[in-house]
Design an enzyme around this catalytic site. Structure first.
Site: not given
Lengths: 792, 277
Positions: A58, A61, A110, A112, A294, A339, A572
């Site tokens: 995630h 990459y 998003h 899963h 963020d 997170e 993306g």
């Protein structure tokens, strides 16, 4: 030597695997050894946890990076920032003093979390994607959501419907309170999504180019002391391991996965947004340069290391300063990497810190509005490029910052999968009338008004064309100016399942067509690449083909506003490991969002037929391409093989022709041909977005194909094209525009009152429907899925 | 700071509201001055405001019940004093919920909660609903509809999950009717009152969309006039004269900037306050 290191170097592979397992880490043994190599010593648990996150698929990459770099065009004259930042930025209109109005866009999955906890999963999807746009200094002006669910009438219907409803609710529960309008989205249903739904989210924002903020410690930090301020929700252990969770297969027993889903809070986000607006204003007034990012995957560790690394600095983080939920002393690895939602980090000069703290903590009273929330200084920026985390007065992580942000990359093996498939033989004499009613009643075709009206599409007051009103959502972003922005999301999983290359290429073509249908020039795309497990060579081949298709389409269609440049990919996301517990991968599902810029939004029209006596034309020509069509699936129960073949020269010509018709003010309604083919497109225009239409049309099917194809192929093939309504008497002008762009034009008929849709062949009536009967089916077919009552 | 709100329409920014910026723009479009007033600023500053608007959103996260926490905020005491002195106060959507929860509306007995904005009741769906509705402006003493002709029909969008005006006390309805407090009612494009969904989009009794106090200076309305203050905001497919005007403005960006049906509420304020300043 740091305290509490984990003995990797001296342990054999079996022992290392056991250590990783005990600590809930997904790192491969080889990856753990690589950490030792990079650090030059054994890692602490905090360090290992950081690498576990940063090297998850995630975040890193690792399977896709090389391919994306090779195959996707990302540079064009309108691009300010391409992939690599939290969001892409393009210029769309000139502003005063040589400045530019810019569009900011981010696109993620998003999947899963939404499969496991649909409401929270989808809500945090929106929550996360808007943060990516806010942190560029932009105001978020809209979200879009492409959704893929399982079969609502299949063996898992109960769960599928419950997930579909939960996801829609989650999107509404976040976007509506946040005050961000929904600009569009699409929904597809297929049994291959039963065990792994797709919830993609796109957020778009606007900002002046001079005000774009970067995710880095500014270079001014070399001359004056800088601090890192953590803003928002108190840190807890929610979403701990979320990035890693997104990077592995879902396991059976959903409970096992739930802890990795974060907890959304749009209220807190709204207050944070308003307060941040004030802080950014103050920073501009006082001429401070700041960095803003963020917190998403990897939490505090990820945000601080990337801010420092991008600016060429180091940081010392004091974990004890972090405000935690209920003041609880979570282990350092959790505080570093959890997170928890609704958090940002600001890199600001030390002398600006009191202002920042005052705005969040006093003016907007974050600590009073949400227990434990607020702004706190958690780190000091250093010039030594060292990354240091301290907890309880001891270092728990200490290494050059470049080591922390070192990438990892794999060359995955790839193996073509070419199943022996073919189209089913067409059955002569099929009942066209009944067949079309089935198609219109398919949940993939029928009206999604239930869903659209569950979202606030009016907030902020900029809506020009709302979800469902046209092929693209349109807003007027600058009050008093005519410039408009159009957005569409597309991706047809059935094309990808048959031919993964076409799946990618056609996603771009359709998204571009959709913005052109409202008169906007396709100006950039984003892609979210949803695939199965990349370690499976066939899946990696599908992925490669899809990316190749997207890249080719971007170069083939090109940037119409800047001749000779590609349609750029500006942002993306790659989402692998989309498969159910039983190992069944989803169909290859690249999903594309296209941004269009229109000089004058007043020319953007809804897709509904407008006036009696107007003439309707087809731009394009249906080919024998029924593979993957709604027709074959619904009527023949087959997938077929002959998917539409993207012809970029033709696509570009058609788009240019339709844009020219818009520019001349001729277009009164326009709709692209996609799922369900030509007849579906015409029916949707006759019915109008809310089913209020009353104008009918008689189509002569035998005139529409130079190759003399049969009526069902002409009516239901999904070869791209446009249906256009114009005032009477301008056929010759249209022909000239089409000839200039080397595309076909065919007259479909004249709009008549009386509310009937008729298909003739050589003047014999093949079938006819009253709009009332079509309306009944079109408007209510999705009722069992989204209508009132708590599901099946 | 003193005088910051003199002659200004103060838009109250409770934590969690989300329509404050566009509401301020819509007020300005009617030729008035507007400013945001953060909920915890000194209430005394409101004293000189020309009017107060409580915008839409989710104040205090709609904890407990929509609008109820904000209704207890100390700023509402100051707004209550102004309201009783006759200062214009408008609550839109969540603002309407705050005015009902604070007992300013219907205001038959000051600060007594006589009405509720209950969860929507709709055919075929539940929860949040965002759609354009038509409102019939009834004859009333309401300051906020002074620019409308009695019986005039205007399209304005709603977006809420709890907007059903309700009471179990029939005498409240009767008193509101007698006082002309039922200002806005959901109707068809032709102005007919039909109690069925979607004409009545949330199941409100008597199709009520907006209620004012007996004096007419305070109005609580569920629809969002700030989302209908420019012609460009009106959907093309809308029935009635506003839909036709919108269609006629195609290919004319200048016309799109014309005022929309919702701006009339703010123009009414200007009219009713002699132009504010």
């Amino acid at each position: 030597m740091l305290k509490g290191t984990i003995p990797i170097a001296g342990s054999d592979d079996g022992r290392v695997a056991a250590i990783l397992e005990e600590n809930g880490l997904n790192l491969a043994v080889g990856e753990a050894r690589r950490v030792v190599e990079l650090l030059g010593r054994d890692p602490t648990i905090v360090e290992l946890t950081i690498f576990n996150t940063m090297w998850s698929e995630h975040c890193s990459y690792k399977s896709s990076r090389r391919l994306l770099g090779e195959l996707l065009p990302t540079k064009a004259p309108n691009v300010v920032l391409g992939p690599g930042e939290d969001a892409g930025v393009i210029r769309y209109a000139e502003a005063e003093g040589g400045d530019w109005h810019c569009l900011v866009i981010a696109h993620e999955s998003h999947n899963h979390p939404s499969q496991v906890l649909p409401v929270e999963g989808a809500a945090t999807g929106i929550g996360g994607i808007v943060r990516d746009v806010y942190c560029m200094g932009a105001d978020v002006v809209g979200v879009l959501d492409p959704l893929r669910f399982g079969d609502p009438a299949g063996p898992n219907a109960r769960q599928v419907i419950s997930i579909a409803r939960g996801v829609v609710d989650g999107i509404a529960q976040y976007g509506n309170p946040l005050g961000v309008p929904n600009l569009g989205g699409d929904i597809a249903f297929d049994p291959r999504f039963d065990e792994n739904c797709l919830v993609n989210v796109v957020a778009v924002g606007t900002v002046l180019e001079s005000r774009v903020l970067r995710s880095r410690v500014p270079e001014e930090a070399a001359r004056m002391p800088y601090r890192i301020v953590l803003i928002g929700k108190p840190t807890d252990d929610s979403g701990f391991g979320g990035a890693a969770f997104a990077s592995e297969d879902l396991v059976d027993g959903e409970q096992a996965n739930r802890g990795a889903v974060q907890v959304p809070d749009p209220f807190l986000k709204r207050v944070l947004t308003v307060a941040t607006r004030r802080v950014l204003e103050l920073a501009r007034e006082k001429k401070y340069v700041i960095g803003f990012k963020d917190l998403g995957a990897g939490g505090i560790a990820c945000v601080t290391s990337e801010l420092a690394h991008a600016g060429g600095f180091g940081v010392i983080i004091d974990l004890d300063a972090v405000n935690t939920a209920m003041g609880y002393a979570f282990p350092p690895a959790v505080v570093s990497c959890s997170e928890t939602q609704e958090r940002y980090a600001l890199a600001v000069p030390e002398e600006f810190v009191p202002d920042v703290l005052r705005v969040y903590n006093e003016e907007f009273e974050l600590p009073r509005l949400y227990h434990g929330a607020g702004a706190v200084v958690i780190a000091e920026v250093t010039r030594d490029r060292m990354y240091r985390i301290e907890s309880g007065g001891e270092a728990v992580c200490e290494t050059p910052v470049d080591v922390i942000t070192t990438g990892i990359s794999y060359d995955r093996p790839s193996k073509a999968r070419r199943p022996a498939i073919k189209d089913p033989p067409l059955q002569p004499g099929r009942p066209l009338r009944d067949d079309f009613l089935k198609i219109l009643g398919s949940p993939n075709i029928a009206s999604k008004n239930y869903v659209f009206k569950h979202y606030d599409s009016e907030v902020q007051g900029r809506a020009v064309l709302r979800p469902g009103e046209a092929d693209a959502g349109v807003i007027a972003p600058l009050p008093g100016r005519a410039v408009g922005l159009a957005f569409s999301v597309d991706g047809n999983p059935w094309y990808g399942a048959i031919d993964p290359y076409q799946g990618g290429a056609l996603a771009v073509c359709e998204a571009a067509r959709n913005v052109a249908a409202v008169g906007a020039v396709p100006s950039a795309i984003t892609d979210c690449l949803n695939y199965g497990n990349p370690e499976v060579p066939e899946v990696f081949w599908e992925f490669t083909e899809g990316v190749r298709g997207i890249g080719d389409a971007c170069r083939g269609i090109g940037l119409i506003s800047h001749e000779g440049h590609p349609l750029p990919v500006v942002s993306g996301n790659v989402s692998f490991y989309n498969q159910g517990a039983r190992g069944k991968a989803i169909p290859p599902s690249p999903i594309v969002c296209c941004v269009g810029v229109v000089e004058d939004y007043s020319r953007c029209r809804s897709l509904a037929f407008k006036e009696e006596g107007d003439e309707v034309f087809l731009v394009g020509e249906p080919l024998a391409e029924l593979g993957g069509s709604e027709y074959l699936r619904t009527v023949y129960g087959a997938e077929g093989a002959s998917v539409p073949k993207a012809d970029f020269v033709r696509e570009r010509g058609q788009i240019r022709a339709v844009l020219e018709m818009h520019r001349r003010g001729w277009v009164r309604a326009c709709h692209d041909i996609s799922q369900g083919g030509l007849l579906t497109a015409v029916a949707e225009m006759a019915l109008g977005p809310a089913g209020e239409g009353s104008l009918g049309l008689a189509i002569e099917a035998s005139n529409l194909s130079a190759a003399g194809l049969g009526a069902e192929t002409v009516l239901f093939s999904e070869t791209g094209g446009f249906v256009v309504e114009v005032g009477p008497g301008i056929e010759r002008d249209l022909l000239a525009v089409c000839a200039h762009n080397r595309v076909q034009l065919r007259r479909l008929g004249v709009l008549r009152k009386g509310g009937r849709l008729v298909v003739t062949a050589a003047d014999a009536i093949l079938a006819s429907w009253s709009l009332d009967e079509l309306r009944g089916i079109y408007l209510t077919a999705c009722r069992p899925i989204f209508g009132a009552g708590k599901g099946a | 700071m003193a005088g910051r709100y003199r002659g200004v329409v103060a838009i109250i920014q409770f934590p969690g509201v989300n329509c404050e910026y566009e509401t301020a723009e819509a007020v300005r479009s009617a030729g008035l001055e507007a400013g945001l007033f953060r909920w915890n600023e000194d209430p005394a500053l409101l004293q000189e405001a020309a009017a107060v608007v409580l915008p839409g959103g989710f104040s205090y996260q709609d904890r407990i019940r929509a609008g109820v926490v904000a209704a207890k905020d100390r700023i509402m005491d100051a707004i209550g004093v102004l309201a009783r002195q006759g200062r214009p106060v408008l609550g839109i959507c969540n603002g309407a919920q705050v005015l009902v929860e604070s007992g300013f509306i219907p205001g038959l007995h000051w600060e007594r909660v006589d009405l509720a904005l209950a969860p929507n009741v709709m055919a075929d769906r539940e929860g949040y609903y965002c759609a354009w509705t038509w409102l019939r402006c009834e004859d009333s003493p309401c300051l906020w509809t002074g620019a409308f002709a009695g019986g005039e029909v205007v399209p304005v969008p709603i977006a809420h999950a709890e907007g059903r005006f309700s009471t179990d006390d029939e005498s409240v309805i009767e008193a509101m009717r007698a006082n002309g407090q039922i200002v806005l009612r959901y109707c068809t494009a032709a102005g007919e009152i039909d109690p069925a969904f979607p004409v009545n989009p949330n199941g409100s009794m008597d199709n009520i969309a907006g209620v004012c106090n007996p004096e007419g200076n305070v109005l609580a309305m569920m629809p969002h006039p700030e989302r209908a203050s420019w012609l460009r905001q009106v959907p093309e497919g809308l029935a009635g004269s506003w839909g036709r005007r919108r269609v006629a403005a195609a290919c004319d960006p200048g016309k799109m900037e014309d005022g929309g049906p919702g701006r009339r509420f703010f123009e009414s304020l200007k009219l009713g306050t002699g132009g504010a300043r």
